[in-house]
Scaffold this active site. Structure first.
Site, PDB file in Angstrom:
ATOM      1  N   ILE A  82       0.837  -1.213   0.000  1.00  0.00           N
ATOM      2  CA  ILE A  82       0.000   0.000   0.000  1.00  0.00           C
ATOM      3  C   ILE A  82       0.862   1.250   0.000  1.00  0.00           C
ATOM      4  O   ILE A  82       0.572   2.225  -0.698  1.00  0.00           O
ATOM      5  CB  ILE A  82      -1.004  -0.029   1.171  1.00  0.00           C
ATOM      6  CG1 ILE A  82      -1.941  -1.229   0.968  1.00  0.00           C
ATOM      7  CG2 ILE A  82      -1.825   1.256   1.242  1.00  0.00           C
ATOM      8  CD1 ILE A  82      -2.761  -1.588   2.168  1.00  0.00           C
ATOM      9  N   CYS A  83       1.966   1.230   0.746  1.00  0.00           N
ATOM     10  CA  CYS A  83       2.880   2.386   0.751  1.00  0.00           C
ATOM     11  C   CYS A  83       3.445   2.596  -0.650  1.00  0.00           C
ATOM     12  O   CYS A  83       3.594   3.732  -1.106  1.00  0.00           O
ATOM     13  CB  CYS A  83       4.017   2.168   1.736  1.00  0.00           C
ATOM     14  SG  CYS A  83       3.468   1.784   3.406  1.00  0.00           S
ATOM     15  N   SER A  84       3.757   1.494  -1.324  1.00  0.00           N
ATOM     16  CA  SER A  84       4.333   1.587  -2.673  1.00  0.00           C
ATOM     17  C   SER A  84       3.294   2.057  -3.678  1.00  0.00           C
ATOM     18  O   SER A  84       3.617   2.390  -4.817  1.00  0.00           O
ATOM     19  CB  SER A  84       4.860   0.218  -3.114  1.00  0.00           C
ATOM     20  OG  SER A  84       5.844  -0.229  -2.212  1.00  0.00           O
ATOM     21  N   ASP A  85       2.035   2.047  -3.259  1.00  0.00           N
ATOM     22  CA  ASP A  85       0.921   2.463  -4.084  1.00  0.00           C
ATOM     23  C   ASP A  85       0.601   3.936  -3.823  1.00  0.00           C
ATOM     24  O   ASP A  85       0.186   4.653  -4.718  1.00  0.00           O
ATOM     25  CB  ASP A  85      -0.271   1.595  -3.662  1.00  0.00           C
ATOM     26  CG  ASP A  85      -1.285   1.421  -4.756  1.00  0.00           C
ATOM     27  OD1 ASP A  85      -0.888   1.342  -5.914  1.00  0.00           O
ATOM     28  OD2 ASP A  85      -2.472   1.358  -4.429  1.00  0.00           O
ATOM     29  N   GLN A  86       0.796   4.336  -2.566  1.00  0.00           N
ATOM     30  CA  GLN A  86       0.326   5.662  -2.136  1.00  0.00           C
ATOM     31  C   GLN A  86       1.232   6.789  -2.652  1.00  0.00           C
ATOM     32  O   GLN A  86       0.765   7.748  -3.261  1.00  0.00           O
ATOM     33  CB  GLN A  86       0.280   5.678  -0.606  1.00  0.00           C
ATOM     34  CG  GLN A  86      -0.344   6.918  -0.004  1.00  0.00           C
ATOM     35  CD  GLN A  86      -0.421   6.830   1.520  1.00  0.00           C
ATOM     36  OE1 GLN A  86      -0.161   5.785   2.123  1.00  0.00           O
ATOM     37  NE2 GLN A  86      -0.778   7.930   2.140  1.00  0.00           N
TER      38      GLN A  86
END
Lengths: 190, 177
Positions: A82-86
Protein backbone atom coordinates in the site's frame (compact mmCIF):
# COMPACT_ATOMS: atom_id res chain seq x y z
CA UNK A 1 16.20 -36.47 -9.58
CA UNK A 2 18.75 -34.33 -11.38
CA UNK A 3 16.33 -34.14 -14.33
CA UNK A 4 13.49 -33.07 -12.04
CA UNK A 5 15.58 -30.29 -10.51
CA UNK A 6 16.68 -29.16 -13.98
CA UNK A 7 13.06 -29.01 -15.15
CA UNK A 8 12.11 -27.02 -12.02
CA UNK A 9 14.91 -24.49 -12.58
CA UNK A 10 14.01 -24.23 -16.27
CA UNK A 11 10.37 -23.63 -15.32
CA UNK A 12 11.39 -20.81 -12.97
CA UNK A 13 13.53 -19.25 -15.68
CA UNK A 14 10.54 -19.30 -18.03
CA UNK A 15 8.22 -17.84 -15.41
CA UNK A 16 10.48 -15.29 -13.68
CA UNK A 17 10.50 -12.59 -16.38
CA UNK A 18 6.74 -12.18 -15.91
CA UNK A 19 7.29 -11.58 -12.20
CA UNK A 20 10.14 -9.17 -12.81
CA UNK A 21 7.80 -6.85 -14.70
CA UNK A 22 6.07 -6.00 -11.45
CA UNK A 23 7.28 -3.79 -8.65
CA UNK A 24 8.17 -6.42 -6.06
CA UNK A 25 6.87 -5.72 -2.56
CA UNK A 26 6.66 -7.55 0.75
CA UNK A 27 3.11 -8.14 1.91
CA UNK A 28 2.70 -7.72 5.68
CA UNK A 29 -0.79 -9.18 5.53
CA UNK A 30 -3.70 -7.61 7.37
CA UNK A 31 -2.54 -5.58 10.35
CA UNK A 32 -4.23 -3.97 13.32
CA UNK A 33 -5.80 -0.90 11.68
CA UNK A 34 -4.37 1.52 14.24
CA UNK A 35 -1.83 0.91 16.99
CA UNK A 36 -0.84 4.22 18.55
CA UNK A 37 -2.28 7.14 20.47
CA UNK A 38 -2.18 10.64 19.00
CA UNK A 39 -0.12 13.18 20.94
CA UNK A 40 -1.28 16.17 18.91
CA UNK A 41 -4.65 17.64 17.92
CA UNK A 42 -6.12 19.92 15.26
CA UNK A 43 -5.57 23.54 16.31
CA UNK A 44 -2.30 22.81 18.12
CA UNK A 45 1.18 23.80 17.02
CA UNK A 46 2.86 20.94 15.18
CA UNK A 47 5.98 19.56 16.90
CA UNK A 48 9.03 20.79 15.01
CA UNK A 49 11.54 18.32 13.63
CA UNK A 50 14.60 18.05 11.48
CA UNK A 51 15.17 14.89 9.45
CA UNK A 52 17.61 13.80 6.73
CA UNK A 53 16.19 13.38 3.24
CA UNK A 54 17.25 10.90 0.57
CA UNK A 55 18.68 13.82 -1.43
CA UNK A 56 21.23 14.45 1.33
CA UNK A 57 19.67 17.61 2.74
CA UNK A 58 18.23 17.99 6.20
CA UNK A 59 14.65 19.25 6.21
CA UNK A 60 13.24 21.20 9.12
CA UNK A 61 9.49 21.72 9.47
CA UNK A 62 9.94 25.25 10.86
CA UNK A 63 11.69 26.30 7.63
CA UNK A 64 8.29 26.32 5.91
CA UNK A 65 6.78 28.66 8.51
CA UNK A 66 5.28 31.74 6.80
CA UNK A 67 6.00 30.29 3.35
CA UNK A 68 4.09 27.08 2.71
CA UNK A 69 1.41 24.84 4.05
CA UNK A 70 2.85 21.39 4.67
CA UNK A 71 1.28 17.99 4.10
CA UNK A 72 3.08 15.25 6.01
CA UNK A 73 2.49 11.71 4.82
CA UNK A 74 3.72 9.11 7.30
CA UNK A 75 3.80 5.62 5.81
CA UNK A 76 4.53 2.38 7.66
CA UNK A 77 7.34 0.80 5.66
CA UNK A 78 9.24 0.86 2.39
CA UNK A 79 8.68 -1.97 -0.11
CA UNK A 80 5.20 -2.81 1.18
CA UNK A 81 2.19 -2.88 -1.16
CA UNK A 82 0.00 0.00 0.00
CA UNK A 83 2.88 2.39 0.75
CA UNK A 84 4.33 1.59 -2.67
CA UNK A 85 0.92 2.46 -4.08
CA UNK A 86 0.33 5.66 -2.14
CA UNK A 87 3.42 7.78 -2.77
CA UNK A 88 3.63 7.31 -6.57
CA UNK A 89 0.11 8.75 -6.73
CA UNK A 90 1.10 11.73 -4.60
CA UNK A 91 4.23 12.10 -6.71
CA UNK A 92 2.28 12.82 -9.90
CA UNK A 93 -0.28 14.94 -8.01
CA UNK A 94 2.17 17.45 -6.54
CA UNK A 95 0.84 20.19 -8.80
CA UNK A 96 -2.46 19.98 -6.88
CA UNK A 97 -0.64 20.43 -3.58
CA UNK A 98 1.23 23.40 -5.02
CA UNK A 99 -2.08 24.99 -6.07
CA UNK A 100 -2.80 25.36 -2.37
CA UNK A 101 0.70 26.59 -1.47
CA UNK A 102 1.43 23.22 0.05
CA UNK A 103 4.55 21.10 -0.01
CA UNK A 104 4.44 17.40 0.62
CA UNK A 105 6.88 15.67 2.97
CA UNK A 106 7.00 11.88 3.08
CA UNK A 107 8.27 10.22 6.24
CA UNK A 108 8.93 6.60 7.07
CA UNK A 109 11.06 4.95 9.75
CA UNK A 110 13.27 3.23 7.14
CA UNK A 111 16.90 4.16 6.71
CA UNK A 112 18.11 6.34 3.82
CA UNK A 113 19.58 3.60 1.58
CA UNK A 114 16.33 1.64 1.75
CA UNK A 115 14.24 4.73 1.07
CA UNK A 116 16.46 5.76 -1.83
CA UNK A 117 16.23 2.39 -3.59
CA UNK A 118 12.49 2.27 -2.99
CA UNK A 119 11.98 5.81 -4.31
CA UNK A 120 13.87 4.95 -7.50
CA UNK A 121 11.72 1.85 -7.98
CA UNK A 122 8.63 4.06 -7.79
CA UNK A 123 9.53 6.23 -10.81
CA UNK A 124 11.70 8.47 -8.59
CA UNK A 125 9.74 10.21 -5.89
CA UNK A 126 10.45 13.92 -6.26
CA UNK A 127 8.95 15.26 -3.03
CA UNK A 128 11.25 15.14 0.02
CA UNK A 129 11.43 11.63 1.46
CA UNK A 130 12.60 11.87 5.06
CA UNK A 131 14.12 9.19 7.23
CA UNK A 132 12.84 8.86 10.80
CA UNK A 133 15.15 5.90 11.30
CA UNK A 134 17.35 7.16 14.12
CA UNK A 135 16.59 7.84 16.90
CA UNK A 136 14.08 5.31 15.71
CA UNK A 137 10.65 6.82 15.00
CA UNK A 138 11.30 9.89 17.16
CA UNK A 139 9.28 12.22 14.92
CA UNK A 140 6.45 9.72 14.42
CA UNK A 141 6.35 9.32 18.19
CA UNK A 142 6.22 13.09 18.73
CA UNK A 143 3.02 13.16 16.66
CA UNK A 144 1.74 10.00 18.35
CA UNK A 145 1.80 7.82 15.23
CA UNK A 146 4.53 5.32 16.13
CA UNK A 147 3.12 1.81 16.34
CA UNK A 148 4.19 -0.73 18.92
CA UNK A 149 5.99 -2.74 16.20
CA UNK A 150 8.25 0.25 15.38
CA UNK A 151 6.51 1.22 12.15
CA UNK A 152 4.70 4.51 11.64
CA UNK A 153 0.97 4.66 11.07
CA UNK A 154 -0.38 5.53 7.64
CA UNK A 155 -1.15 9.09 8.69
CA UNK A 156 -1.69 12.47 7.05
CA UNK A 157 -1.26 15.85 8.69
CA UNK A 158 -1.92 19.25 7.15
CA UNK A 159 0.03 22.03 8.84
CA UNK A 160 -0.66 25.61 7.84
CA UNK A 161 1.81 28.44 7.31
CA UNK A 162 1.65 29.33 10.99
CA UNK A 163 2.71 25.82 11.95
CA UNK A 164 -0.77 24.93 13.22
CA UNK A 165 -2.18 21.45 12.59
CA UNK A 166 -5.35 21.80 10.51
CA UNK A 167 -6.16 18.22 9.58
CA UNK A 168 -5.27 14.76 10.88
CA UNK A 169 -6.09 11.42 9.31
CA UNK A 170 -4.59 8.44 11.09
CA UNK A 171 -5.81 6.04 8.48
CA UNK A 172 -6.47 2.32 8.65
CA UNK A 173 -2.97 1.02 7.92
CA UNK A 174 -4.44 -1.57 5.54
CA UNK A 175 -6.05 0.91 3.15
CA UNK A 176 -4.98 3.86 1.04
CA UNK A 177 -6.48 7.28 1.85
CA UNK A 178 -8.52 8.97 -0.90
CA UNK A 179 -6.50 11.71 -2.53
CA UNK A 180 -9.71 13.67 -3.20
CA UNK A 181 -10.47 14.02 0.51
CA UNK A 182 -6.96 15.29 1.23
CA UNK A 183 -7.22 17.92 -1.51
CA UNK A 184 -10.63 19.02 -0.16
CA UNK A 185 -9.05 19.53 3.26
CA UNK A 186 -6.30 21.61 1.67
CA UNK A 187 -8.94 23.74 -0.04
CA UNK A 188 -10.54 24.44 3.35
CA UNK A 189 -7.48 26.19 4.76
CA UNK A 190 -7.22 28.74 1.95
CA UNK B 1 12.53 -39.69 -9.74
CA UNK B 2 11.52 -38.63 -13.22
CA UNK B 3 7.94 -38.59 -12.00
CA UNK B 4 8.74 -35.48 -9.94
CA UNK B 5 9.62 -33.44 -13.02
CA UNK B 6 6.04 -32.71 -14.19
CA UNK B 7 4.97 -32.04 -10.59
CA UNK B 8 7.74 -29.50 -10.09
CA UNK B 9 7.01 -27.93 -13.48
CA UNK B 10 3.34 -27.56 -12.54
CA UNK B 11 4.34 -26.13 -9.16
CA UNK B 12 6.55 -23.53 -10.83
CA UNK B 13 3.75 -22.51 -13.18
CA UNK B 14 1.26 -22.28 -10.30
CA UNK B 15 3.65 -20.01 -8.40
CA UNK B 16 3.61 -17.55 -11.26
CA UNK B 17 0.04 -18.01 -12.52
CA UNK B 18 -1.69 -14.89 -13.79
CA UNK B 19 -5.19 -13.80 -12.83
CA UNK B 20 -6.84 -14.79 -16.09
CA UNK B 21 -5.76 -16.26 -19.36
CA UNK B 22 -6.93 -16.38 -22.94
CA UNK B 23 -10.00 -18.55 -23.16
CA UNK B 24 -11.43 -17.43 -19.81
CA UNK B 25 -14.58 -15.33 -19.74
CA UNK B 26 -14.20 -11.66 -18.96
CA UNK B 27 -16.56 -10.76 -16.08
CA UNK B 28 -19.76 -9.02 -17.14
CA UNK B 29 -19.42 -6.49 -14.35
CA UNK B 30 -20.99 -3.09 -13.94
CA UNK B 31 -18.78 -0.21 -15.02
CA UNK B 32 -19.27 3.33 -13.77
CA UNK B 33 -17.55 6.47 -14.92
CA UNK B 34 -18.01 10.09 -15.83
CA UNK B 35 -18.38 9.87 -19.59
CA UNK B 36 -18.71 12.61 -22.17
CA UNK B 37 -21.47 12.35 -24.78
CA UNK B 38 -18.82 11.45 -27.37
CA UNK B 39 -17.52 8.63 -25.16
CA UNK B 40 -21.07 7.30 -24.63
CA UNK B 41 -21.60 7.35 -28.39
CA UNK B 42 -18.24 5.57 -28.88
CA UNK B 43 -19.32 2.77 -26.53
CA UNK B 44 -22.92 2.77 -27.80
CA UNK B 45 -24.37 3.35 -24.35
CA UNK B 46 -26.67 6.04 -22.97
CA UNK B 47 -25.76 6.10 -19.27
CA UNK B 48 -22.65 6.54 -17.16
CA UNK B 49 -23.13 3.10 -15.66
CA UNK B 50 -23.71 -0.17 -17.54
CA UNK B 51 -22.52 -3.74 -17.85
CA UNK B 52 -19.56 -4.74 -20.01
CA UNK B 53 -21.89 -6.78 -22.26
CA UNK B 54 -23.90 -3.63 -23.09
CA UNK B 55 -20.95 -2.07 -24.93
CA UNK B 56 -21.64 -2.02 -28.68
CA UNK B 57 -18.73 -3.22 -30.77
CA UNK B 58 -16.90 -6.35 -31.82
CA UNK B 59 -13.95 -6.28 -29.43
CA UNK B 60 -12.89 -4.60 -26.23
CA UNK B 61 -9.36 -3.56 -25.37
CA UNK B 62 -9.09 -3.15 -21.60
CA UNK B 63 -6.32 -1.52 -19.63
CA UNK B 64 -6.56 -2.37 -15.93
CA UNK B 65 -4.57 0.38 -14.28
CA UNK B 66 -4.31 2.59 -11.21
CA UNK B 67 -3.42 6.24 -10.83
CA UNK B 68 -1.12 5.11 -8.01
CA UNK B 69 0.76 2.52 -10.07
CA UNK B 70 4.13 3.90 -11.23
CA UNK B 71 4.32 1.45 -14.13
CA UNK B 72 0.86 2.54 -15.31
CA UNK B 73 2.03 6.15 -15.13
CA UNK B 74 5.00 5.26 -17.34
CA UNK B 75 2.79 3.36 -19.78
CA UNK B 76 0.06 6.01 -20.06
CA UNK B 77 1.50 7.81 -23.07
CA UNK B 78 2.02 4.57 -24.98
CA UNK B 79 -1.52 3.39 -24.38
CA UNK B 80 -2.72 6.79 -25.62
CA UNK B 81 -0.62 6.27 -28.76
CA UNK B 82 -2.21 2.87 -29.29
CA UNK B 83 -5.67 4.39 -28.99
CA UNK B 84 -4.76 7.15 -31.47
CA UNK B 85 -3.23 4.63 -33.89
CA UNK B 86 -6.42 2.56 -33.87
CA UNK B 87 -8.31 5.42 -35.49
CA UNK B 88 -6.48 4.83 -38.77
CA UNK B 89 -6.61 1.02 -38.78
CA UNK B 90 -10.10 0.74 -37.32
CA UNK B 91 -12.09 3.74 -38.63
CA UNK B 92 -15.41 2.13 -37.67
CA UNK B 93 -14.21 1.64 -34.07
CA UNK B 94 -14.98 -2.06 -33.95
CA UNK B 95 -12.47 -2.26 -31.11
CA UNK B 96 -13.43 -0.21 -28.06
CA UNK B 97 -10.77 0.96 -25.63
CA UNK B 98 -11.58 1.31 -21.92
CA UNK B 99 -9.49 1.91 -18.82
CA UNK B 100 -10.54 0.34 -15.52
CA UNK B 101 -8.98 2.15 -12.58
CA UNK B 102 -8.40 -0.50 -9.91
CA UNK B 103 -9.42 0.86 -6.51
CA UNK B 104 -9.53 4.46 -7.72
CA UNK B 105 -12.18 7.01 -6.75
CA UNK B 106 -13.93 9.27 -9.30
CA UNK B 107 -11.60 12.10 -8.19
CA UNK B 108 -8.52 9.95 -8.84
CA UNK B 109 -9.85 8.80 -12.23
CA UNK B 110 -10.51 12.39 -13.27
CA UNK B 111 -7.06 13.47 -12.13
CA UNK B 112 -5.38 10.69 -14.15
CA UNK B 113 -7.52 11.47 -17.20
CA UNK B 114 -6.45 15.12 -17.15
CA UNK B 115 -2.84 14.47 -16.19
CA UNK B 116 -2.19 12.03 -19.03
CA UNK B 117 -4.78 13.47 -21.47
CA UNK B 118 -6.54 10.13 -21.81
CA UNK B 119 -9.28 10.30 -24.42
CA UNK B 120 -10.78 6.83 -24.14
CA UNK B 121 -13.38 6.13 -21.41
CA UNK B 122 -12.10 5.49 -17.89
CA UNK B 123 -14.07 3.82 -15.12
CA UNK B 124 -13.75 4.08 -11.36
CA UNK B 125 -13.55 1.23 -8.85
CA UNK B 126 -13.99 2.87 -5.47
CA UNK B 127 -14.93 -0.34 -3.65
CA UNK B 128 -12.43 -2.58 -5.49
CA UNK B 129 -15.31 -4.64 -6.91
CA UNK B 130 -13.85 -4.46 -10.43
CA UNK B 131 -10.44 -5.45 -9.09
CA UNK B 132 -11.99 -8.42 -7.28
CA UNK B 133 -13.93 -9.42 -10.40
CA UNK B 134 -10.63 -9.44 -12.28
CA UNK B 135 -9.19 -11.75 -9.59
CA UNK B 136 -7.05 -8.95 -8.12
CA UNK B 137 -4.95 -8.67 -11.24
CA UNK B 138 -1.67 -6.75 -10.98
CA UNK B 139 -1.47 -3.43 -12.76
CA UNK B 140 -1.10 -2.64 -15.52
CA UNK B 141 -2.85 -5.49 -17.28
CA UNK B 142 -4.18 -5.59 -20.80
CA UNK B 143 -7.05 -7.69 -22.14
CA UNK B 144 -8.48 -8.24 -25.59
CA UNK B 145 -12.07 -9.43 -25.26
CA UNK B 146 -14.57 -10.64 -27.87
CA UNK B 147 -17.65 -8.67 -26.98
CA UNK B 148 -20.41 -11.06 -28.11
CA UNK B 149 -19.11 -13.93 -25.96
CA UNK B 150 -16.87 -12.00 -23.52
CA UNK B 151 -14.15 -14.50 -24.29
CA UNK B 152 -10.68 -13.26 -23.36
CA UNK B 153 -8.61 -13.60 -26.52
CA UNK B 154 -5.42 -12.24 -25.00
CA UNK B 155 -4.23 -11.09 -21.62
CA UNK B 156 -0.94 -9.75 -20.34
CA UNK B 157 -0.04 -8.56 -16.87
CA UNK B 158 2.85 -6.20 -16.24
CA UNK B 159 4.70 -3.38 -17.90
CA UNK B 160 3.91 -2.59 -21.53
CA UNK B 161 7.40 -3.25 -22.83
CA UNK B 162 6.67 -3.33 -26.55
CA UNK B 163 3.75 -1.19 -27.62
CA UNK B 164 4.15 -2.12 -31.30
CA UNK B 165 4.04 -5.83 -30.49
CA UNK B 166 0.88 -5.36 -28.43
CA UNK B 167 -0.63 -3.35 -31.28
CA UNK B 168 0.12 -6.20 -33.70
CA UNK B 169 -1.41 -8.66 -31.22
CA UNK B 170 -4.47 -6.46 -31.01
CA UNK B 171 -4.83 -6.26 -34.78
CA UNK B 172 -4.26 -9.99 -35.21
CA UNK B 173 -6.92 -10.83 -32.64
CA UNK B 174 -9.52 -8.42 -34.01
CA UNK B 175 -9.38 -9.15 -37.74
CA UNK B 176 -7.73 -5.83 -38.51
CA UNK B 177 -4.83 -7.42 -40.36
Amino acid sequence: MRLAISVFILSLLVALPALAEHHVTYNNGKMKPRDSKLKVAVGEQAPDFELPSIKGKKIRLADYRGKNNVVISFVPAAWTPICSDQWPGYNIAQEMFHEYDAVLLGISVDNIPTQYAWSEAMNTITFPVLSDFWPHGKVADSFGVLRSDGMAERALFIIDKKGVIRYIDVHDINTRPDLGLLIKELQKIQ
Amino acid sequence: MKRFAPMLFALALMMFATAAVAGDTFPDMKLSGKLSDAQKAYLGVTADSFNVSEIKGDYLFVEAYSMYCPICQRDAAEVNEMYAAMASVDPKSTVKFVGLAMGNTPFEVEFYRKKYEVEFPLFQDEDYSVHKALKEVGTPAFYIVKLDTLEILFMSEGELKDKDALMETLKANTNLQ
